[in-house]
Design a protein around this motif. Structure first.
Motif, short mmCIF file in Angstrom:
data_model
loop_
_atom_site.label_atom_id
_atom_site.label_comp_id
_atom_site.label_asym_id
_atom_site.label_seq_id
_atom_site.Cartn_x
_atom_site.Cartn_y
_atom_site.Cartn_z
N MET A 191 13.13 -59.59 110.55
CA MET A 191 13.54 -60.80 111.56
C MET A 191 12.64 -61.89 110.87
N SER A 192 13.32 -63.26 110.84
CA SER A 192 12.61 -64.27 110.42
C SER A 192 13.24 -65.44 110.93
N VAL A 193 12.67 -66.60 110.57
CA VAL A 193 12.92 -68.05 111.09
C VAL A 193 13.62 -68.62 109.49
N PHE A 194 14.50 -69.47 109.62
CA PHE A 194 14.93 -70.26 108.46
C PHE A 194 14.74 -71.65 108.38
N THR A 195 14.78 -72.43 107.46
CA THR A 195 14.58 -73.92 107.38
C THR A 195 15.59 -74.57 107.31
N LEU A 196 15.82 -75.49 107.94
CA LEU A 196 16.85 -76.31 108.19
C LEU A 196 16.85 -77.80 107.81
N GLY A 197 17.74 -78.71 107.42
CA GLY A 197 17.24 -80.08 107.45
C GLY A 197 17.86 -80.79 106.29
N GLU A 198 17.68 -82.15 106.45
CA GLU A 198 18.17 -83.18 105.25
C GLU A 198 16.98 -83.19 104.18
N SER A 199 15.82 -83.38 104.50
CA SER A 199 14.75 -83.67 103.80
C SER A 199 13.64 -82.82 104.22
N GLU A 200 12.60 -82.90 103.16
CA GLU A 200 11.34 -82.04 103.49
C GLU A 200 10.81 -82.61 104.67
N GLU A 201 10.75 -83.94 105.19
CA GLU A 201 10.12 -84.52 106.21
C GLU A 201 10.76 -84.11 107.50
N THR A 202 12.28 -83.99 107.62
CA THR A 202 12.88 -83.80 108.66
C THR A 202 13.22 -82.26 108.93
N ALA A 203 12.60 -81.32 107.99
CA ALA A 203 12.88 -80.16 107.88
C ALA A 203 12.43 -79.30 109.49
N LYS A 204 13.25 -78.51 109.93
CA LYS A 204 12.90 -78.00 111.02
C LYS A 204 13.32 -76.44 110.89
N GLU A 205 12.74 -75.62 111.87
CA GLU A 205 12.89 -74.08 111.88
C GLU A 205 14.24 -73.54 112.65
N GLU A 259 16.00 -70.58 115.57
CA GLU A 259 15.31 -69.49 116.03
C GLU A 259 15.24 -68.49 115.28
N GLY A 260 14.47 -67.29 115.52
CA GLY A 260 14.27 -66.21 115.02
C GLY A 260 15.56 -65.44 114.98
N ALA A 261 15.96 -64.74 113.75
CA ALA A 261 17.24 -63.90 113.59
C ALA A 261 16.97 -62.53 112.87
N ALA A 262 17.46 -61.70 113.44
CA ALA A 262 17.55 -60.34 112.45
C ALA A 262 18.20 -60.47 111.27
N ILE A 263 17.67 -59.95 110.20
CA ILE A 263 18.27 -60.00 108.92
C ILE A 263 19.01 -58.82 108.47
N TYR A 264 20.47 -58.55 108.04
CA TYR A 264 20.79 -57.57 107.71
C TYR A 264 21.23 -57.86 106.35
N TYR A 265 20.53 -57.02 105.32
CA TYR A 265 21.15 -57.13 103.95
C TYR A 265 22.05 -56.24 103.57
N GLY A 266 23.31 -56.46 103.32
CA GLY A 266 24.62 -55.36 102.89
C GLY A 266 25.37 -55.84 102.02
N ASP A 267 26.57 -55.42 101.96
CA ASP A 267 27.64 -55.49 101.21
C ASP A 267 28.87 -56.02 101.95
N GLU A 268 29.78 -55.83 101.22
CA GLU A 268 31.42 -56.32 101.82
C GLU A 268 31.76 -55.25 102.67
N GLN A 269 31.07 -54.14 102.72
CA GLN A 269 31.50 -53.10 103.80
C GLN A 269 30.84 -53.36 105.05
N MET A 270 29.87 -54.12 105.15
CA MET A 270 29.11 -54.25 106.19
C MET A 270 30.01 -54.34 107.61
N LEU A 271 30.56 -55.34 107.51
CA LEU A 271 31.30 -55.82 108.76
C LEU A 271 32.35 -54.46 109.46
N LYS A 272 33.13 -53.86 108.01
CA LYS A 272 33.92 -52.70 108.68
C LYS A 272 32.95 -51.56 109.04
N THR A 273 31.88 -51.36 108.51
CA THR A 273 31.00 -50.58 108.92
C THR A 273 30.61 -50.28 110.33
#
Lengths: 403, 433
Positions: A105-119, A121-135
């Motif tokens: 689980m992690s938060v990600f960074t968003l924004g236009e520039s370094e100054e206005t960057a914000k985080e 919400e936390g999200a679960a991260i699934y690392y997988g391939d093209e069969q993930m959705l089907k599976t």
């Protein structure tokens, strides 16, 4: 017609019995209202849809303990082996399993520039391939799936494409379309990930986390000694695949341990076990409490009938109908029940406040004490009418017998 | 006199079987529910360290940067774990973390099994009073000069070596040979207080390997890993040097002076680290918690359990009020009979005690029946929810507690009715005979 005045004077003449009944009703209402509120809150939690084909998807792990193994190549071969097994609909390596209580689980960074960057919400991260959705059996509602050639292998921080859950898209970009947006998996400007698709529902691993609905799928097949696989197979084939999968994987390479087969539906059961336990024990409590209260009520009515046999006989002799006798007992107990119910509802709200301040419970909704009182009135009617019918059968002659 | 009253009580109960049954049921259900929830609560809140609870301390450090975590983390970094070992103050101390291995033996036919393992120092076994069946912990020297030695549990020893003394034999962990130096006797503290990160009621690890081997063997962390900043962690060396929290640290401090000395030592340590650019928070601090505090910090007893105990206590009160009402009804119905006894010469005290004995008897029956309910509901719950046995075993104390609560509660409920009946004027009842 309801003879409230004589009933009240009867009640006042012999106070201890009614007072005890009153206390019992007050306590019962406050317990039942709070308990049923907690029960319904837990049931709401448990009935959230995971978006998956829960009884078809299972996970297991492979531990390659020979350090010379080329984990990426090995996983690739394993995946081909898995997908060719009879009964298997889809298979992918993954970083975590939904509802399993463990994962990334992690938060990600968003924004236009370094100054206005914000985080985000936390999200679960699934690392997988093209069969993930089907599976997983989740539904794509916007954008597209990964193409086979877009899948990378090895370390997680090379991910550059993502599919997000609708809840996460909404929390992050509001009403703007999520497809085409970019977030950074590290600090601002580092490890950019482009969103290419949105799935309807995909939950994370921790059912008590407030961001359970936030999930992200990234296009990397991880290459670690430990690999978790998700497999979707026709329902009921797990028992057989439990044998077939280790055998097939060991044919390729013996130096690993294959273990931990578990259906998502079983993961769900473990994940919600405490909530289910709480709901079960509380339901038990509510049912028994109502049983005891109504038995106590019936007992009191029976006792009163015996004590008032002569009085009832006299009234019958003077022209009271059977109906009148029954309604006398009913009204008498309705008065206690309603007074007790109103006080009980107030106590229930107080108790709810206490529980809320001490523990992480939401505020008691008023509908619960109200419906408890309503239920209690029904219960009172049953608990009173049965013995009171006996009272109504008392013959008027009784009144004259021992005078 | 007591047995005469008991006989009277029994007769009276038989005379009004329905009402008596109702009372016994009411109190037994109340007791059953209370004992069920109390048992789960008590089992979850046992302090498994016993009398050593106040001497064992878990160390936490505020090593995170400004504007990151707002609380002390339950774990510490590897570098802190490594450095804290240098303190001369504690009697015993150890850093540790959880990992796991594929276990193999000399026997090529043996199918490798996956087992959790704990990476720790020799002091672990002394700190937590781990009993040994064969052999013992590795030498103190191994903590500074790594050697491939391992301690395994009785269970694993049974599984792999059929329970014979395996000290001196070789066990392969991830294909590396380790020499077995000790086999622990079954040891499974519940809650697993020395590391509650991955389930406070999980089983203890079956394999223990030296912490000093971590840098060379690159043991992966199988427990929780928490980071407050993004940093590269591709190699094991980077992980060891990172600010990620994945180690636990325990110390033994025997008296208040030692506690004070250790707290001072920790404060100095933080000052030193600040010079090196770590511990950026101006008021960075260290905190130690003994076992009881530690269990509280980790909320090992779930809130749900407390709510259940509270509600079931209220439930018991309802049952008692219910019983009080029924008793009153029952006793008053018998008033004419009592009037006769009073007229013949029974004193108020005698009547009162006669009724209290009867109430006590009902309470006792209710308590015993309640214990049965509790046992039944606990077995049902454990079967349905696959709960840890530790939580659903009916504690020995409950065998005494249940009837005691039942009798005391029944007597409390009985005082008023018994007083009412013994204080009424006998002539009133005699008149209507």
């Amino acid at each position: 017609m309801l003879q409230i005045k004589p009933i009240l004077s009867t009640l006042m003449r012999n106070k201890s019995g009614p007072i005890l009944l009153l206390i019992q009703i007050i306590l019962s209402v406050s317990i039942v209202a709070n308990a049923s509120f907690i029960i319904s809150e837990r049931i709401d939690l448990m009935s959230r849809d995971s978006g998956l084909a829960e009884s078809e998807v299972f996970d297991f792990r492979v531990y390659n303990f020979n350090p010379e193994t080329d984990y990426g190549a090995q996983n690739g071969r394993d995946m081909t082996t898995l997908r060719n097994l009879p009964g298997v609909i889809g298979a992918t390596s993954t970083s975590m399993t939904p509802l399993s209580g463990g994962g990334w689980m992690s938060v990600f960074t968003l924004g236009e520039s370094e100054e206005t960057a914000k985080e985000t919400e936390g999200a679960a991260i699934y690392y997988g391939d093209e069969q993930m959705l089907k599976t997983l059996g989740v539904k794509l509602i916007a954008g597209r799936n990964f193409f086979e050639e877009e899948i990378l292998q090895g370390s997680p921080n090379q991910a550059n494409l993502g599919i997000v859950s609708q809840a996460f898209a909404k929390a992050t970009w509001g009403d703007e379309p999520a497809v085409g947006q970019v977030f950074y998996a590290a600090d601002f400007g580092q490890e950019p990930v482009e969103i290419i698709g949105v799935v309807e529902t995909l939950q994370g691993a921790w059912v008590n986390n407030s961001s359970l609905e936030n999930s992200v799928i990234l296009n990397v097949e991880l290459a670690f000694p430990f690999t978790k696989f998700l497999v979707r197979a026709e329902e009921g084939t797990l028992a057989q695949l439990k044998e077939a999968i280790p055998a097939a994987l060991h044919r390729d390479n013996r130096e690993r341990v294959v273990s931990g087969f578990k259906l998502i539906s079983e993961h769900r059961k473990s994940a919600y076990r405490n909530h289910e336990l709480m709901a079960t024990v509380l339901s038990m409590m509510v049912i028994l409490l109502l049983l005891i209260t109504s038995l106590g009520l019936a007992g009191m009515v029976m006792f009163n009938i015996e004590r008032r046999t002569k009085q009832i006989g006299t009234r019958r002799a003077l022209g009271a109908k059977k109906r009148d006798i029954i309604s006398f007992f009913l009204v008498e107990n309705y008065i206690i029940c309603i007074v007790g119910g109103v006080i009980g509802a107030l106590v229930a709200v107080q108790l709810g406040q206490q529980l809320m301040s001490l523990y992480s419970l939401p505020q008691l909704e008023l509908i619960y004490p109200l419906s408890t009182v309503a239920g209690l009135i029904v219960l009172t009617t049953i608990a009173v009418i049965l013995p009171a019918r006996k009272a109504a059968r008392i013959s008027p002659a009784i009144a004259t017998r021992s005078v | 006199m007591f047995f005469y009253y008991l006989d009277l009580a029994w007769r009276s109960i038989k005379k009004t079987p329905f009402l008596s049954l109702l009372m016994v049921l009411a109190i037994s259900i109340g007791i059953g529910i209370t004992i069920t929830t109390l048992n789960i609560y008590q089992m979850a809140s046992i302090n498994p360290a016993g009398e050593r609870s106040s001497k064992l301390f878990e160390v936490r450090l505020w090593s995170q940067g400004i504007d990151t975590w707002s609380r002390l983390n339950q774990q510490i970094t590897y570098q802190d774990g490594f450095n804290l070992r240098k303190s001369p103050v504690p009697v015993r101390q150890t850093p540790m973390f959880m990992t796991g291995f594929a276990v193999q033996t000399d026997d090529p036919e043996f199918t490798p099994v996956l087992e959790n393992a704990r990476v720790t120092d020799r002091d672990f076994f002394g700190l937590f009073s781990v009993p040994f069946l064969y052999g013992g912990a590795w030498d103190k020297q191994v903590d500074s000069e790594p050697a491939y030695q391992v301690v395994i549990s009785e269970e694993l020893n049974k599984q792999v070596f059929a329970g014979e003394n395996s000290v001196g034999k070789t066990l392969y962990l991830n294909r590396k040979p380790y020499q077995i130096v000790g086999v622990t006797k079954t040891w499974n503290p519940s809650p697993k207080y020395y590391d509650v990160n991955n389930g406070a009621f999980n089983d203890a690890e079956k394999i223990f390997v030296p912490y000093s081997l971590a840098p060379t063997e690159e043991y992966q962390s199988w427990g929780n890993n928490q980071s407050w900043r993004n940093e590269p962690m591709d190699t094991y060396a980077q992980r060891l040097a990172s600010e990620a929290h994945w180690n636990q640290y325990w110390v033994e401090l025997d008296n208040p002076e030692q506690i004070r000395a250790y707290e001072e030592w920790l404060a100095n340590y933080i000052e030193q680290q600040k010079l090196l650019g770590r511990f950026e928070m101006p008021d960075a601090k260290a905190e130690i918690a003994d076992v009881a505090q530690w269990l509280k910090v980790n909320k090992v007893v779930p809130e749900d359990n407390k709510i259940l105990v509270g509600l079931s206590a209220l439930f018991l009160i309802v049952c008692l009020v219910n019983m009080l009402g029924l008793l009153l009804a029952k006793f008053l119905k018998r008033a004419p009979e009592i009037g006769v006894r009073r007229a013949i010469g029974a004193s108020q005290t005698q009547i009162f005690s006669q009724h209290m004995v009867e109430v006590g008897l009902i309470g006792f029956c209710g308590g015993v029946l309640g214990l049965l309910w509790a046992w039944g509901s606990l077995s049902l719950l454990s079967a349905h929810f696959e709960l840890e046995d530790a939580l659903t075993q009916l504690g020995y104390s409950m065998w005494v507690l249940a009837p005691s609560i039942a009798i005391i509660a029944a007597l409390l409920a009985g005082i008023y009715p018994a007083w009412r009946i013994c204080s009424t004027n006998p002539s009133v009842h005699l008149k209507s005979q």
